[in-house]
Design a protein around this motif. Sequence first.
Motif, PDB file in Angstrom:
ATOM      1  N   UNK A 102       0.846  -1.201  -0.132  1.00  0.00           N
ATOM      2  CA  UNK A 102      -0.015   0.098  -0.047  1.00  0.00           C
ATOM      3  C   UNK A 102       0.851   1.229  -0.010  1.00  0.00           C
ATOM      4  N   UNK A 103       0.929   1.868  -1.118  1.00  0.00           N
ATOM      5  CA  UNK A 103       1.700   3.016  -1.318  1.00  0.00           C
ATOM      6  C   UNK A 103       1.283   4.583  -1.086  1.00  0.00           C
ATOM      7  N   UNK A 104       2.105   5.529  -0.821  1.00  0.00           N
ATOM      8  CA  UNK A 104       1.281   6.801  -0.735  1.00  0.00           C
ATOM      9  C   UNK A 104       1.155   7.472  -1.905  1.00  0.00           C
ATOM     10  N   UNK A 105       1.942   7.312  -3.026  1.00  0.00           N
ATOM     11  CA  UNK A 105       1.823   8.001  -4.343  1.00  0.00           C
ATOM     12  C   UNK A 105       2.413   7.215  -5.367  1.00  0.00           C
ATOM     13  N   UNK A 106       2.581   7.700  -6.547  1.00  0.00           N
ATOM     14  CA  UNK A 106       3.227   7.102  -7.662  1.00  0.00           C
ATOM     15  C   UNK A 106       4.455   6.915  -7.634  1.00  0.00           C
ATOM     16  N   UNK A 107       5.310   7.944  -6.998  1.00  0.00           N
ATOM     17  CA  UNK A 107       6.876   7.928  -7.103  1.00  0.00           C
ATOM     18  C   UNK A 107       7.106   6.498  -5.943  1.00  0.00           C
ATOM     19  N   UNK A 108       6.388   6.430  -5.006  1.00  0.00           N
ATOM     20  CA  UNK A 108       6.516   5.306  -4.171  1.00  0.00           C
ATOM     21  C   UNK A 108       6.215   3.895  -5.057  1.00  0.00           C
TER      22      UNK A 108
END
Length: 206
Positions: free
Chosen positions: A68-74
Amino acid sequence: MAKYFDVHPENPQQRTISSVADSIRSGALVAYPTDSCYALGCQLGNRDGIGRIRTIRNLDERHHFTLVCRDFAQLGHFARIDNDVFRAIKAATPGGYTFILPATKEVPRQLLHPKKKTVGVRIPDHVVTQALLAALGEPLVSSTLLLPGEEEPLTLGWEIKERLDHVVDAVVDSGDCGTEPTTVVDFSGGEAEIVRRGTGDPGRFA
């Protein structure tokens, strides 16, 4: 006995969120709300936590855990995405979708599908989850809080605290949470394949 964190659903208390993040960094297995339903989560690389999720949910080695990621960069740090797939996923996130993609070398072996070398990733649209991910600074290894033999995930923080008090380390309660898990879309073969229909509109990828 699990710690119980009562978090405001729209304005999460930073001190409380920081305490949850500290617990996760210390090896805690946490039950937390998302935009689909409750999930079990632990820190990336927490072998004990991952093993406990498998035990609680009675999962085999073929189960896809989700980062579960915060954003696309992650997200892009842990999954390989070509341009066409990137555009399709970008248009559907944040939201109720989990995407199965080829994993990068940053993903621990125990999280990979044993044959396909893929991993599940998602970006949730939930204030509390996003606050926790921001405080943690890395993805959460997660799995839907669906217990063996039950048809629907657990959705109430106090009930989760009662039932899982001795098998999880913390419960984050921010009020009502949905009962339907994410829609799972497998892009590992290049084309979108709907693996599970859930909160996200599967017609977007049909």
